[in-house]
Design a protein around this motif. Structure first.
Motif, PDB file in Angstrom:
ATOM      1  N   ASN A 242      -2.515   8.516 -23.136  1.00  0.00           N
ATOM      2  CA  ASN A 242      -1.121   8.035 -23.104  1.00  0.00           C
ATOM      3  C   ASN A 242      -0.790   7.263 -21.823  1.00  0.00           C
ATOM      4  O   ASN A 242       0.371   7.173 -21.432  1.00  0.00           O
ATOM      5  CB  ASN A 242      -0.142   9.207 -23.248  1.00  0.00           C
ATOM      6  CG  ASN A 242      -0.211   9.851 -24.611  1.00  0.00           C
ATOM      7  OD1 ASN A 242      -0.387   9.172 -25.617  1.00  0.00           O
ATOM      8  ND2 ASN A 242      -0.085  11.166 -24.658  1.00  0.00           N
ATOM      9  N   SER A 243      -1.799   6.688 -21.178  1.00  0.00           N
ATOM     10  CA  SER A 243      -1.559   5.982 -19.914  1.00  0.00           C
ATOM     11  C   SER A 243      -1.047   4.566 -20.109  1.00  0.00           C
ATOM     12  O   SER A 243      -0.552   3.955 -19.162  1.00  0.00           O
ATOM     13  CB  SER A 243      -2.852   5.935 -19.087  1.00  0.00           C
ATOM     14  OG  SER A 243      -3.879   5.248 -19.795  1.00  0.00           O
ATOM     15  N   THR A 244      -1.152   4.018 -21.327  1.00  0.00           N
ATOM     16  CA  THR A 244      -0.682   2.647 -21.573  1.00  0.00           C
ATOM     17  C   THR A 244       0.409   2.603 -22.645  1.00  0.00           C
ATOM     18  O   THR A 244       0.570   1.592 -23.331  1.00  0.00           O
ATOM     19  CB  THR A 244      -1.856   1.736 -21.986  1.00  0.00           C
ATOM     20  OG1 THR A 244      -2.452   2.263 -23.185  1.00  0.00           O
ATOM     21  CG2 THR A 244      -2.895   1.644 -20.900  1.00  0.00           C
ATOM     22  N   VAL A 245       1.125   3.689 -22.795  1.00  0.00           N
ATOM     23  CA  VAL A 245       2.230   3.728 -23.765  1.00  0.00           C
ATOM     24  C   VAL A 245       3.437   2.994 -23.190  1.00  0.00           C
ATOM     25  O   VAL A 245       3.922   3.351 -22.118  1.00  0.00           O
ATOM     26  CB  VAL A 245       2.618   5.177 -24.112  1.00  0.00           C
ATOM     27  CG1 VAL A 245       3.849   5.203 -25.023  1.00  0.00           C
ATOM     28  CG2 VAL A 245       1.456   5.898 -24.774  1.00  0.00           C
ATOM     29  N   THR A 246       3.901   1.969 -23.883  1.00  0.00           N
ATOM     30  CA  THR A 246       5.125   1.276 -23.475  1.00  0.00           C
ATOM     31  C   THR A 246       6.320   1.941 -24.158  1.00  0.00           C
ATOM     32  O   THR A 246       6.164   2.734 -25.084  1.00  0.00           O
ATOM     33  CB  THR A 246       5.084  -0.205 -23.867  1.00  0.00           C
ATOM     34  OG1 THR A 246       4.945  -0.315 -25.299  1.00  0.00           O
ATOM     35  CG2 THR A 246       3.910  -0.915 -23.190  1.00  0.00           C
ATOM     36  N   VAL A 247       7.513   1.587 -23.715  1.00  0.00           N
ATOM     37  CA  VAL A 247       8.718   2.176 -24.317  1.00  0.00           C
ATOM     38  C   VAL A 247       8.820   1.779 -25.787  1.00  0.00           C
ATOM     39  O   VAL A 247       9.146   2.606 -26.645  1.00  0.00           O
ATOM     40  CB  VAL A 247       9.973   1.723 -23.552  1.00  0.00           C
ATOM     41  CG1 VAL A 247      11.233   2.228 -24.253  1.00  0.00           C
ATOM     42  CG2 VAL A 247       9.944   2.244 -22.122  1.00  0.00           C
ATOM     43  N   ALA A 248       8.536   0.521 -26.090  1.00  0.00           N
ATOM     44  CA  ALA A 248       8.605   0.059 -27.479  1.00  0.00           C
ATOM     45  C   ALA A 248       7.624   0.818 -28.363  1.00  0.00           C
ATOM     46  O   ALA A 248       7.949   1.207 -29.489  1.00  0.00           O
ATOM     47  CB  ALA A 248       8.321  -1.437 -27.542  1.00  0.00           C
TER      48      ALA A 248
END
Length: 293
Positions: A242-248
């Motif tokens: 989950n290190s590259t999860v954006t808000v969108a």
């Protein structure tokens, strides 16, 4: 005369009405529906819908650590992306303006990636950094090709920034070229006669004159960075860990994977308010620079 004015207003309204209707049904109505559902517990499909008031917002602010983690990643990505893509595209625009012989070819080469969808680019880069680099590492033994570009959080962040800058650079380059073409050559020549060097001419003449183009590029790059979704969906799926999860992407997962539509709409409202505030601040700063120019 009065009848003519009424007729003109009617014709004007007739032409404007389709655009207003489109905005109403495509943005305004969905926004207020989103606001309505943010106060409910609903899976987005079933008939069972429960009013929970501000519980969704309270849970976001008190217990949803992944949402705030995704917010920090989005903010960090936005800072790096906006700075790098604007500096790089302005530098390319300046270089192409200086070299008239290869200007048209250069514009085409830099603009081509922009017309390719982010989904296709994500799949292409995923193949290059996966099987492609593995094969090159076996052939050459170069450590660069053997690095874990998709499995390491730091490397994944670098790749996402580089990939998005490469894909969108051509769009901002065109805007900067249009801004540079509007700079009166008389001012450049006058500054040269007065003894100004290249950097001084750029700082005191060119830069103030292209502030409108800078404002547009900053605004569009900022909104692009905040709503980044396609690349994450096809390239990393929010990983590793989950290190590259954006808000969108977090909102998308909340709504369509966890089937928690009410919580997703609450998150989207918080995100909209944040983006609105940042955008207003950015526009105020850049517009003030335009006035000074």
């Amino acid at each position: 005369m009065k009848q003519t004015k009424i007729s003109d207003k009617f014709i004007f309204g007739l032409f404007v009405f389709p655009a207003l209707a489109f905005v109403l049904f495509a943005t305004d109505i969905p926004f207020f529906m989103n606001l309505y559902y943010s106060f409910f517990d609903w899976n987005g499909i079933g008939k069972s819908i429960t009013f929970v008031g501000f519980d969704n917002f309270i849970n976001i602010f008190t217990g949803d650590t992944l949402f705030w983690k995704s917010g920090l990643f989005t903010l960090r990505f936005s800072v790096f992306y906006v700075i790098i893509v604007n500096i790089a595209s302005l530098a390319v625009a300046l270089a192409l303006q200086q070299n008239k012989t290869t200007s048209n070819l250069g514009r085409a080469l830099y603009y081509i990636p922009y017309i390719i969808s982010l989904t296709a680019i994500g799949l292409i880069w995923k193949f290059i950094l996966g099987p492609g680099f593995d094969s090159l590492y076996e052939l050459t033994g170069i450590e660069l090709f053997g690095m874990s570009w998709l499995g390491d959080p730091g490397n994944s962040f670098i790749v996402i920034v580089v990939m998005t800058v490469w894909q969108t650079l051509g769009f901002y380059m065109i805007n900067y070229i249009a801004g540079l073409m509007s700079v009166p050559q008389e001012l450049i020549e006058a500054a040269t006669i007065d003894g100004a060097n290249v950097l001084q001419r750029f700082r005191h003449v060119t830069l103030p004159m292209i502030m409108p183009a800078i404002s547009i590029c900053l605004l569009t790059s900022l909104t692009f960075a905040f709503k980044l979704f396609d690349i994450i969906l096809v390239f990393t799926k929010g990983g590793p860990a989950n290190s590259t999860v954006t808000v969108a992407y977090n909102i998308y997962k909340e709504a369509f994977t966890k089937s928690n539509y009410g919580m997703a709409t609450s998150k989207s409202l918080i995100f909209v308010v944040f983006v609105l505030l940042v955008t207003l601040i950015q526009m105020k700063i850049t517009k003030s620079k335009e006035v000074e120019a």
